[in-house]
Design a protein around this motif. Sequence first.
Motif: not given
Length: 389
Positions: A24-31, A124-135
């Motif tokens: 599974t993928v956490p909801e915050r990463y699901v586009r 910049f926000s708590e509900d922003q979708k996140l990218d599946w990467s580290n930088m």
Amino acid sequence: MATAEIKIGQVDDVQELQRTCHATVPERYVRDGEERPDGAKVCDHAQIPVVDVGELPRDDELNKLRLACEEWGFFQVVNHGIADELLDEMEKVTREFFMLPLEEKEKYPMEPGGIQGYGHAFVFSEDQKLDWSNMLALGVDPAFIRRPHLWPTNPAGFTETLERYSGEVRALCRRLLSHIAETLALAPGTFNDMFGGEAVQAVRMNFYPPCPRPELVLGLSAHSDGSAVTVLQQDASCAGLQVRRDDAWVPVHPIPHALVINLGDSLEARKQAINLHNDFNLHRVRACVCGCVQVLTNGRYKSVEHRAVTSEKQDRLSIVTFYAPAYDVELGPMPEFVTDDEPCRYRRFSHGEYSRHYVTSKLEGKKTLEFAKINNSTESELLKRTEAA
């Protein structure tokens, strides 16, 4: 944007997530919808152009470069003059850094809303979708943008390798800008002279772990770059970079030791160094003063949206260098590209102003360039009155 004002919620380290999220993928990463990699058309058979730098400025190769800038905004370069051994060493120390234990990498934290250090940028926000990467992102030049405490001391040789690599990439950027100027029938030194003595250079290293549901996530959100020229070194493991062309996404398939070049937003605008005693140029300056700034060529050469996708089986690494004008350089469409048929479309601004806007906005297509457009009735009327004066 002050750090205290930014609430980004829970942002997990993606490599750590990958070790625990087996199906599974956490909801915050699901586009949502068309943002998903399988929600838009992918054109596998198209390929971005390949330019042989060693053959420039021969006419046919220069024409190939012109078409690449005009029709794609992206191209790969071979025979570029950077030694394969240095490219391999840069990839090696970068991968070694990302393979370190989390507690070691967290010694170089990226603050919320920040753009240097290890972590997630452009959140910049708590509900922003996140990218599946580290930088890991670092300022390189000029010296005052560096944050030495964020430069890793582990692995050994990281700083020395990055210094040598950055010097070679900087030289390549200057060389390419000279040839790009030639494709526009400008003097070869036009862009390099305009960029000032403290041209800005930064590097961002991206690591994309395997994802159990790659069809649901993005490794990096669709965006255009705020630089003038971007140089991407991608490993040969798989094609993760995709470039928007019309209504489709075109994968960029790696060529061993080639580099991917793309034009950034800044290359559509230029410092207004014009002879005010020339009536023709004075008219152009007046047209630009009230607000003009697209990217350097007033839209002839465009920055192009691109994104990164992930793989279920393979990780992927990329090393991205951004090269841009000095912060105090004032930008606006060049007089050569402003005509009655192609009027000024953008207001005038400094690169520092645009850079501040870019790094405080989430990655969202080309929306960061919207702030510069002359797109309301007040500005349009002012432009007409100024041109008539």
